[in-house]
Design a protein around this motif. Sequence first.
Motif, mmCIF file in Angstrom:
data_model
loop_
_atom_site.group_PDB
_atom_site.id
_atom_site.type_symbol
_atom_site.label_atom_id
_atom_site.label_comp_id
_atom_site.label_asym_id
_atom_site.label_seq_id
_atom_site.Cartn_x
_atom_site.Cartn_y
_atom_site.Cartn_z
ATOM 1 N N CYS A 102 13.939 83.460 49.926
ATOM 2 C CA CYS A 102 14.180 84.770 49.725
ATOM 3 C C CYS A 102 13.205 85.561 49.323
ATOM 4 N N SER A 103 12.555 84.978 48.039
ATOM 5 C CA SER A 103 11.645 85.864 47.520
ATOM 6 C C SER A 103 10.510 86.013 48.427
ATOM 7 N N SER A 148 8.686 82.332 42.510
ATOM 8 C CA SER A 148 10.286 82.123 42.268
ATOM 9 C C SER A 148 10.600 80.686 41.890
ATOM 10 N N GLU A 176 21.175 85.552 42.024
ATOM 11 C CA GLU A 176 21.651 86.452 42.793
ATOM 12 C C GLU A 176 21.087 87.536 43.024
ATOM 13 N N ARG A 177 20.028 87.930 42.490
ATOM 14 C CA ARG A 177 19.073 89.083 42.307
ATOM 15 C C ARG A 177 18.302 89.027 43.831
ATOM 16 N N GLU A 178 17.721 87.628 43.600
ATOM 17 C CA GLU A 178 16.583 87.326 44.886
ATOM 18 C C GLU A 178 17.709 87.357 46.028
ATOM 19 N N THR A 179 18.786 86.910 46.113
ATOM 20 C CA THR A 179 19.607 86.883 47.242
ATOM 21 C C THR A 179 19.891 88.072 47.880
ATOM 22 N N ALA A 180 20.461 88.753 46.821
ATOM 23 C CA ALA A 180 20.835 90.364 47.407
ATOM 24 C C ALA A 180 19.849 91.372 47.560
ATOM 25 N N ARG A 181 18.529 91.010 47.139
ATOM 26 C CA ARG A 181 17.348 91.935 47.405
ATOM 27 C C ARG A 181 17.037 91.482 48.685
ATOM 28 N N TRP A 221 21.566 82.030 37.197
ATOM 29 C CA TRP A 221 22.338 82.594 38.209
ATOM 30 C C TRP A 221 22.102 83.856 38.527
ATOM 31 N N PRO A 222 21.837 84.857 37.322
ATOM 32 C CA PRO A 222 21.530 86.056 37.695
ATOM 33 C C PRO A 222 20.257 86.278 38.527
ATOM 34 N N PHE A 223 19.141 85.494 38.383
ATOM 35 C CA PHE A 223 17.968 85.363 39.112
ATOM 36 C C PHE A 223 18.195 85.115 40.581
#
Lengths: 389, 389
Positions: B279-280, B35, B54-59, B50-52
Amino acid sequence: MPLRDLCPALANKAYFNYGGQGPLPDPSLEAITASWRTLQELGPFSTAVWPFVERETARVRAALAGLCGVGPHRLALTENVSSGCVLPLWGLPWQRGESLLISDCEHPGVVAACRELARREGLQIATLPVQQLCRSTPQAELPAAVLEALERHLSVDTRLVVLSHLLWNTGAIMPIPAVAQRLQVHPRRPWLLVDAAQSFGSIPVAEAAAAADIYAFTGHKWCCGPEGLGGVALSERLLEQAQPTLIGWRSLRHEAEAGSAWHADARRFEVATSCLPLCSGLAASLELLAAEGSVEQRLDRIRAGSRSLWNGLQAIPAVRTVLGEPPPAGLVSFSLEFGPSHAAVVQQLGDQGLWIRQLDDPDCLRACTHITTSEAELDRLLEALAALA
Amino acid sequence: MPLRDLCPALANKAYFNYGGQGPLPDPSLEAITASWRTLQELGPFSTAVWPFVERETARVRAALAGLCGVGPHRLALTENVSSGCVLPLWGLPWQRGESLLISDCEHPGVVAACRELARREGLQIATLPVQQLCRSTPQAELPAAVLEALERHLSVDTRLVVLSHLLWNTGAIMPIPAVAQRLQVHPRRPWLLVDAAQSFGSIPVAEAAAAADIYAFTGHKWCCGPEGLGGVALSERLLEQAQPTLIGWRSLRHEAEAGSAWHADARRFEVATSCLPLCSGLAASLELLAAEGSVEQRLDRIRAGSRSLWNGLQAIPAVRTVLGEPPPAGLVSFSLEFGPSHAAVVQQLGDQGLWIRQLDDPDCLRACTHITTSEAELDRLLEALAALA
């Protein structure tokens, strides 16, 4: 090896967002993973692991306190600048009707926290206008102009002044020690809260940090440390008068007793379990920075880059720099008077692997230079901007 | 490969401190470093990153919310359990004279935070005694006994009840859904704050987490995630009524505006920059746990270990277990009626590479079993204890 070559983030792009987040050098990531491996080997939770945890925590605390020119007892480790600003703030003794004087160049997070504090405690909020001064005043005269504005906006009820050391939007330096001195002779002795997000790691901070009541910074911007670890230097009088708000085992002198006194030192504002390997990573980054020269020497290099950029921007007709002179540190803010929108500029530069950011107030673009910034990067940015604008 | 073999912490010791901190599996550390490398490659601060983020946080938010049986909008990410407990607590609307009913088995950090809240807001504190019930009541009758104690100690002024789901000291499970149900018919509708430090990752929590107002947990104990990341599940009514206290850009709907509304969802209790790679790492650990079976299946394995340990302890004359029956989860607390002090036992076992811990209230030792605990480890611990006691 020069720091630049140790940062994989700088290998594939032209990077100018140090004020948002600095690159993490490989040795710092290695220090982080080594720290995790040691934690696993000795613990993770065992009598054998505590000396290591204590040593890594004490090492980074001492390094940060040293940079702030304060004893380690005045330095609390925090997760980010917001925590460092707000945690001690909520624990101060407030009285209804007191007033918070907040500069018009503060980060929205700090301002929002002050507004919520004011709502709950029945406080007033006043604004200290410095943004226009930054634009219109020669830098040599800026300290006096800021002090004059302070004089005009202090009231008998002022109990807190909030002023960043290095303004994140205009890039100007505020005369924190002189402001602190002025507040000492105000009848209410207002607290001085300084957001040091941009100053810490980029300019000498010891005098300002030692003079402020709350001097809150992060390790992940100009220090090139990992995200999620920062600190706050606290004054002796704040340590005497402020209670912690977020409270966990790390706030307590005897962690197993709820009735325990708080730690007498700044640790009372530390909360509970945090990510210890980040301490190892930040300590490594601080050592890498120190190996590049003293903070004064590094600022000279940072300013050489920002001056070069500022000068280059003057040659692009559509560009107007926020400051009328080369910047005192590494933040270069400017706007386009015509041409594409600022958002479009950020995106189009990004498509070319050039990263700057947009700010809302003032509506501008911001490019940062650090000791890792190369002349070639600056040339690329100036060329791309000239082509766009 | 079984989870145990992925944990370097378990390779060189017999480990029983899961309630303090779980081991970090190698794939989770690899996910963390991967990560960080992605962040450096794409950013660290750029439109591309940012998309990365956001994705790791949302996951991880979705995974944690799923385990809690709530929508992701009710889940805030926090640094640790203390933050999760205290951040929403300070933002509730309190009135002088209201009373906080706190069980006598809560962690000192939470109790200290409640005391400070009570001091500032003029609240009363009352104690809900459950520790003695755990010792004296058969487990089948414990829920009814706890509810009866609750009935006796609720007053007309009670505005908050603080009760852990799985008690960190006795190892007993509290009937959180039934307590929540009872509080719903109290005229003041007291808030229910649940410390889930020991329950999350070790027992099914969905029913309790969805019923509580504040259900605060960490990823670094029973979930075997990295230290420095946890979460809190919040009730809909709390989201309607509580204001954030620590405030930063992540609390604001429009992060660039100080006048912005808070996020309507649980993100209003998130503050500012934190360590995204955690998060990851936690997401990776949760996947490794899920690969070992459902939470019910894993609890069966945890209980097989704790039962085996509890049974073995009965055969050591000096030992008295805190619970009169095999534990409902993985915490096995016991004391030595004679022989060396508890502190000496911890140290002497540690010298043999066996790690358990001491607790102050009740004065006892605690050994935890997880799905990674082996029979051989349990045998070693029992033999060493028998030799010491």
